[in-house]
Design an enzyme around this catalytic site. Structure first.
Site, PDB file in Angstrom:
ATOM      1  CG  HIS A  15      -3.317   6.840   3.271  1.00 38.98           C
ATOM      2  ND1 HIS A  15      -3.578   6.695   4.744  1.00 38.98           N
ATOM      3  CD2 HIS A  15      -3.041   5.477   2.934  1.00 38.98           C
ATOM      4  CE1 HIS A  15      -3.621   5.306   5.051  1.00 38.98           C
ATOM      5  NE2 HIS A  15      -3.284   4.708   4.109  1.00 38.98           N
ATOM      6  CG  HIS A  32       2.385   0.054   4.235  1.00 34.66           C
ATOM      7  ND1 HIS A  32       2.368  -0.763   5.267  1.00 34.66           N
ATOM      8  CD2 HIS A  32       1.540   0.649   4.007  1.00 34.66           C
ATOM      9  CE1 HIS A  32       1.049  -0.689   5.695  1.00 34.66           C
ATOM     10  NE2 HIS A  32       0.468   0.324   4.967  1.00 34.66           N
ATOM     11  CG  ASP A  65      -2.139  -0.860   1.017  1.00 33.89           C
ATOM     12  OD1 ASP A  65      -2.117  -1.618   0.194  1.00 33.89           O
ATOM     13  OD2 ASP A  65      -2.756  -0.849   1.928  1.00 33.89           O
ATOM     14  CG  HIS A  67      -4.460   2.476  -0.951  1.00 32.36           C
ATOM     15  ND1 HIS A  67      -5.174   1.910  -0.009  1.00 32.36           N
ATOM     16  CD2 HIS A  67      -3.403   2.919   0.181  1.00 32.36           C
ATOM     17  CE1 HIS A  67      -5.105   1.715   1.413  1.00 32.36           C
ATOM     18  NE2 HIS A  67      -3.854   2.728   1.350  1.00 32.36           N
TER      19      HIS A  67
END
Length: 244
Positions: A105, A196, A50, A101
């Site tokens: 964020h 990640h 991610d 994604h």
């Protein structure tokens, strides 16, 4: 009294908006929402990353995956991809799978369906245009699946997938061994592993721990006769609905 009714109605709307987030609860993941959680082929573990692409973390992780002969699924942030489109193209050129994604964020705690659709469409179009590959999967930031993004993903033809294992590689003090040790009990057949390749939302340089953990994770899978690879090989059904 009217104010109380309005507050109650607003609370009810927010509750409905956040209801899908219950899929994060372990019992729900294991029993009621196995597909969304990421359970797949019992002989396979899905490797996912991610928060990239990141010009500092992504290239060394790609090199490590090349050395291991492993491919993965990268859930990209539109804002990060816009800054480093060459990395998005490199991901695809090296045989990895790209997914969405979101654009930023951030948690989506409050209902904003028009915004959710607009931002997710923008991110999906960026991934498609800048990498040359159409994404199939969506993972919400922080794994908080609210109703608005869930409906937007479905409308855009994206299948929502969370994870069943993680290494907590974003935490201060994480090391390759700690990431491996945290993930290992959950690295059983059919698992989806969250890691990640960027520290844009976590401890600076935390991707170093991820990088060091990768050979340990690959060795674990080999020792247990499990294939490590992207979601496209994981047997999770895709949402074949085309964008509207």
């Amino acid at each position: 009294m009217r104010a109380g009714l309005l507050l109650g109605a607003a609370a009810g709307v927010e509750l409905l908006h956040l209801a899908p987030a219950a899929v994060r609860l372990p019992p729900v993941k294991r029993h009621a929402a196995r597909r969304t959680a990421g359970y797949g082929d019992p002989h396979h573990i899905a490797l996912t990353f991610d928060d990239g692409p990141d010009p500092r973390g992504t290239p060394p992780i790609l090199d490590a995956l090349d050395t291991l002969g492993v491919r993965a699924t990268f859930f990209l942030l539109g804002a990060m991809l816009e800054r480093s489109p060459d990395l998005g193209r490199d991901l695809v050129a090296r045989g990895h799978e790209v997914a969405v994604h979101g654009w930023h964020h951030r948690r989506q705690y409050y209902p904003a369906p028009a915004r959710d659709l607009r931002e997710l469409r923008r991110a999906t179009e960026a991934v498609t245009t800048l990498t040359g590959a159409r994404p199939l999967w969506y993972r919400p930031p922080y794994g908080v699946l609210a109703a608005g993004p869930a409906l937007a993903a479905h409308r855009l033809g994206l299948r929502t997938v969370l994870w069943t294992a993680w290494g907590r590689d974003w935490e201060p003090g994480a090391t390759g061994h700690s990431v491996h040790a945290t993930a290992r009990p959950h690295l059983t057949g059919g698992a989806t592993l969250l890691l990640h390749d960027s520290d844009c939302t976590s401890t600076p340089d935390s991707w170093h721990a991820t990088l060091t953990a990768l050979p340990l994770i690959a060795a674990h899978c080999h020792a247990h006769n499990l294939t490590l690879g992207p979601l496209r090989d994981h047997g999770v059904p895709r949402d074949r609905r085309r964008p509207g």
